[in-house]
Design a protein around this motif. Structure first.
Motif, PDB file in Angstrom:
ATOM      1  N   LEU A  63     -37.639 -25.971   4.835  1.00 62.37           N
ATOM      2  CA  LEU A  63     -36.828 -24.755   4.801  1.00 62.37           C
ATOM      3  C   LEU A  63     -37.503 -23.645   3.980  1.00 62.37           C
ATOM      4  N   ILE A  64     -38.031 -23.990   2.835  1.00 65.32           N
ATOM      5  CA  ILE A  64     -38.622 -22.962   1.952  1.00 65.32           C
ATOM      6  C   ILE A  64     -40.069 -22.653   2.316  1.00 65.32           C
ATOM      7  N   SER A  65     -40.739 -23.570   3.021  1.00 65.37           N
ATOM      8  CA  SER A  65     -42.144 -23.341   3.377  1.00 65.37           C
ATOM      9  C   SER A  65     -42.309 -22.139   4.290  1.00 65.37           C
TER      10      SER A  65
ATOM     11  N   PRO B 102     -45.666 -14.577   8.064  1.00 62.03           N
ATOM     12  CA  PRO B 102     -46.062 -13.290   7.459  1.00 62.03           C
ATOM     13  C   PRO B 102     -44.876 -12.510   6.895  1.00 62.03           C
ATOM     14  N   THR B 103     -43.733 -12.594   7.558  1.00 63.14           N
ATOM     15  CA  THR B 103     -42.545 -11.922   7.035  1.00 63.14           C
ATOM     16  C   THR B 103     -42.090 -12.579   5.738  1.00 63.14           C
ATOM     17  N   GLY B 104     -42.188 -13.901   5.662  1.00 64.26           N
ATOM     18  CA  GLY B 104     -41.823 -14.623   4.443  1.00 64.26           C
ATOM     19  C   GLY B 104     -42.716 -14.233   3.283  1.00 64.26           C
ATOM     20  N   ILE B 105     -44.009 -14.053   3.555  1.00 59.83           N
ATOM     21  CA  ILE B 105     -44.953 -13.645   2.505  1.00 59.83           C
ATOM     22  C   ILE B 105     -44.591 -12.250   1.998  1.00 59.83           C
TER      23      ILE B 105
ATOM     24  N   VAL C  24     -43.524 -11.307  -1.831  1.00 60.00           N
ATOM     25  CA  VAL C  24     -44.195 -10.238  -2.591  1.00 60.00           C
ATOM     26  C   VAL C  24     -43.174  -9.201  -3.055  1.00 60.00           C
ATOM     27  N   ALA C  25     -42.274  -8.795  -2.153  1.00 62.17           N
ATOM     28  CA  ALA C  25     -41.236  -7.825  -2.524  1.00 62.17           C
ATOM     29  C   ALA C  25     -40.347  -8.395  -3.630  1.00 62.17           C
TER      30      ALA C  25
END
Length: 166
Positions: A134-136, A142-145, A149-150
């Protein structure tokens, strides 16, 4: 305590250099050693202003600087030195009391800030232990990265904001 001791000595009739010596002999350490040096400077011929300025330069304390400035002004204008010393001692005690109160009250804010900083990281760790899949998505997609970052940027801004606020 040293100023109170000087004030009591002067109320008992001692002169200023004698009150300095009394603090040097019976006062609290380490300030007693500095008062001994000041007494020695006056005793060896330095002016009281030079000796007190030297004391102020040797000891990095704003409270001591207030004492020296008030004493130098009093020596030029006159007045009851014992009363001045008692008043300065009271002001220093109140300042220290206020600083302690501020430190205690700001501790609650610092603790809250630490909790708010640690909570997202701890929650991410718990989710990783429960369901790594789930968290990976946060570091694979790319959206998760971008979201991570945000979130990190916003956390840093939040930390700076809380630090300035506290």
């Amino acid at each position: 305590d040293a100023l109170d001791l000087m004030a009591r000595a002067m109320q008992a009739g001692h002169a200023f250099p004698s009150a300095l010596l009394m603090v040097a002999k019976e006062g609290p350490r380490p300030i007693a050693a500095e008062f001994q040096t000041t007494f020695d400077e006056i005793n060896f011929g330095a002016s009281t202003q030079q000796a007190l300025t030297g004391l102020s330069n040797r000891v990095a304390s704003s409270d001591l600087r207030y004492f020296v400035i008030a004493l130098l002004i009093q020596r030029e204008t006159g007045g009851d030195l014992a009363d001045l010393l008692t008043t300065i001692a009271g002001l220093i005690r109140e300042r220290q009391k206020l600083a302690g109160t501020v430190r205690v009250l700001s501790t609650e804010g610092r603790l809250s800030a630490w909790i708010l900083v640690i909570l997202p990281v701890a929650l991410a760790g718990v989710i990783f232990l429960i369901s790594p899949k789930l968290i990976s998505v946060l570091w694979i997609d790319p959206t998760g990265i971008k979201l991570v970052v945000a979130a990190l940027i916003l956390m840093v801004l939040g930390i700076l904001w809380m630090w300035r606020l506290v």
